[in-house]
Design an enzyme around this catalytic site. Structure first.
Site, PDB file in Angstrom:
ATOM      1  N   ASN A  71       0.832  -1.195   0.000  1.00  0.00           N
ATOM      2  CA  ASN A  71       0.000   0.000   0.000  1.00  0.00           C
ATOM      3  C   ASN A  71       0.878   1.260   0.000  1.00  0.00           C
ATOM      4  OD1 ASN A  71      -2.403   1.714   0.299  1.00  0.00           O
ATOM      5  ND2 ASN A  71      -3.407  -0.167   0.951  1.00  0.00           N
ATOM      6  N   ARG A  72       0.333   2.379   0.490  1.00  0.00           N
ATOM      7  CA  ARG A  72       0.965   3.687   0.281  1.00  0.00           C
ATOM      8  C   ARG A  72       1.699   4.191   1.518  1.00  0.00           C
ATOM      9  NH1 ARG A  72      -3.641   3.322  -2.725  1.00  0.00           N
ATOM     10  NH2 ARG A  72      -3.457   4.010  -4.885  1.00  0.00           N
ATOM     11  N   HIS A  97       3.334   0.092  -2.754  1.00  0.00           N
ATOM     12  CA  HIS A  97       3.744  -1.314  -2.853  1.00  0.00           C
ATOM     13  C   HIS A  97       5.260  -1.486  -2.959  1.00  0.00           C
ATOM     14  CE1 HIS A  97      -0.367  -2.353  -2.822  1.00  0.00           C
ATOM     15  NE2 HIS A  97      -0.630  -2.219  -4.109  1.00  0.00           N
ATOM     16  N   HIS A 167      -1.430  -9.794  -3.254  1.00  0.00           N
ATOM     17  CA  HIS A 167      -2.264  -8.920  -4.076  1.00  0.00           C
ATOM     18  C   HIS A 167      -3.059  -9.741  -5.096  1.00  0.00           C
ATOM     19  CE1 HIS A 167      -3.598  -5.312  -6.134  1.00  0.00           C
ATOM     20  NE2 HIS A 167      -2.931  -4.556  -5.283  1.00  0.00           N
ATOM     21  N   TYR A 169      -6.222 -11.104  -7.022  1.00  0.00           N
ATOM     22  CA  TYR A 169      -7.539 -10.590  -7.405  1.00  0.00           C
ATOM     23  C   TYR A 169      -8.491 -11.775  -7.506  1.00  0.00           C
ATOM     24  CZ  TYR A 169      -5.500  -6.080  -8.887  1.00  0.00           C
ATOM     25  OH  TYR A 169      -4.874  -4.868  -8.950  1.00  0.00           O
ATOM     26  N   ASP A 232     -11.289   1.317  -2.554  1.00  0.00           N
ATOM     27  CA  ASP A 232      -9.841   1.144  -2.415  1.00  0.00           C
ATOM     28  C   ASP A 232      -9.488   1.653  -1.028  1.00  0.00           C
ATOM     29  OD1 ASP A 232      -7.183   0.657  -2.823  1.00  0.00           O
ATOM     30  OD2 ASP A 232      -6.870   2.208  -4.337  1.00  0.00           O
ATOM     31  N   GLN A 267      -7.275  -4.435   3.050  1.00  0.00           N
ATOM     32  CA  GLN A 267      -7.580  -3.486   1.980  1.00  0.00           C
ATOM     33  C   GLN A 267      -8.584  -4.119   1.033  1.00  0.00           C
ATOM     34  OE1 GLN A 267      -6.189  -0.451   1.934  1.00  0.00           O
ATOM     35  NE2 GLN A 267      -6.730   0.356  -0.069  1.00  0.00           N
ATOM     36  N   GLU A 295      -6.651  -7.604   0.610  1.00  0.00           N
ATOM     37  CA  GLU A 295      -5.235  -7.627   0.978  1.00  0.00           C
ATOM     38  C   GLU A 295      -5.055  -7.479   2.486  1.00  0.00           C
ATOM     39  OE1 GLU A 295      -3.202  -4.655  -1.664  1.00  0.00           O
ATOM     40  OE2 GLU A 295      -5.247  -4.562  -2.469  1.00  0.00           O
TER      41      GLU A 295
END
Length: 330
Positions: A71-72, A97, A167, A169, A232, A267, A295
């Site tokens: 993440n950020r 990431h 990560h 999907y 998100d 997440q 996540e």
């Protein structure tokens, strides 16, 4: 032959309950996971490519382990013990990431553990994308009956921050060829971390009650989207230790998945990056909201938010977390 010159290695795993997984050493990636449906037919439940070489090209972190920090991190910097560290900014002015060459872009030395597990290792050197300390990371993918276990462990020789996350999907209907808006989702979280326009947490922890983020009871993902971009957002999971975090139910076919984790956050990302033009497994196009990422992670920007659970790893301590995806079909 160098890791860059050879084709990525794949490892085929099988469980006693009939699950089949393919793990790629490039990015420690969950390339494929096939799970029975109510009729006993195996089908893909994660989005991915058919060709392992495709994972070396650009893609939205399909199935990989992201790190050193998932993440950020705001402003591409953080402080430890009064010392400031500047990171690689790869999401505007922020780090996403792990930076421009995160853990998803390297080959992890890997070794099979019997028929149902594989161990992958990676050393991230001091200064890698700006992060301090030599970090030794280990990930084990393990099929255990009707479940996939992802075990992550890391140590460092200097204080650093760590958050490793899968990560993958998910689309329990078809692996990513139709939208997941009719999947039903529950998340065990009373609170979430609201974000600003750049998807950076504001530092607040707000109640989900009465908001589009209330998944305390199962409901359709598309029922109350917060905006045109979908979800998100990070959820502050209830409790601590190993506990249930989420449950995802397919719109058709009878599959369901329960997520349990030892990590503090989850997440929810509903795949707004897909536009119907990208083609993945089988050459099929993936539409907007064609798959959902769940996540398990430390909170985004936790290194800069003292109110969030700490993601600091010091020498002599061990980052040791497990996330389990357990499946049902009926």
């Amino acid at each position: 032959m160098s890791a860059a010159a050879r084709a990525p290695r794949t490892f085929a795993l099988r469980s006693s309950a009939g699950l089949e997984a393919t793990i790629l050493d490039h990015g420690a990636t969950l390339m494929r996971l096939r799970v029975p449906d109510a009729a006993g037919r195996l089908g893909d439940v994660v989005l991915g490519f058919d060709d392992p070489l495709a994972y070396r090209g650009p893609h939205p972190h399909l199935g990989c382990i992201v790190g050193r920090y998932a993440n950020r991190i705001a402003g591409a910097r953080f402080e430890v013990d009064g010392r400031s560290f500047a990171l690689t900014a790869n999401d505007g002015p922020h780090t996403l990431h792990g930076g421009a060459r995160g853990f998803d872009k390297v080959a992890w030395p890997a070794e099979a553990i019997g028929d149902a597990a594989v161990e992958l290792r990676h050393r991230s050197p001091d200064g890698d994308e700006g992060f301090p300390g030599n970090l030794d990371a280990r990930v084990v993918y393990r099929l255990d009956g009707a479940a996939l276990r992802i075990e992550c462990r890391a140590t460092s020789d200097a204080p650093t921050v760590v958050s490793l996350a899968s990560h993958a999907y998910w689309n329990l209907d078809d692996g990513g060829t139709t939208p997941i808006l009719d999947h039903r989702l529950a998340i065990a979280a009373l609170r979430y971390t609201p974000v600003d326009a750049q998807r950076i947490p504001t530092g607040a922890l707000e109640a989900v009650a009465g908001t589009p983020f209330d998944f305390r009871s199962p409901r359709r993902i598309g029922e109350r989207m917060p905006d045109a971009g979908g979800y998100d957002h990070n959820f502050a999971l209830d409790g601590d230790g190993a506990r249930p975090a989420a449950r995802l139910e397919a719109a058709r076919g009878g599959r369901a998945m329960t997520v349990a984790t030892t990590l503090p956050g989850l997440q929810l990302y509903t795949g707004s990056c897909f536009d119907g033009a990208q083609r993945f497994r089988g050459g099929a196009a993936t539409p907007r909201f064609g798959a959902v990422a769940l996540e398990a992670q430390h909170f985004p920007n936790a290194p800069n938010e003292p109110r969030f659970p700490s993601a600091l790893l010091r020498p002599g301590s061990v980052y040791d977390h497990t996330t389990v995806y357990a499946f049902e079909w009926h």
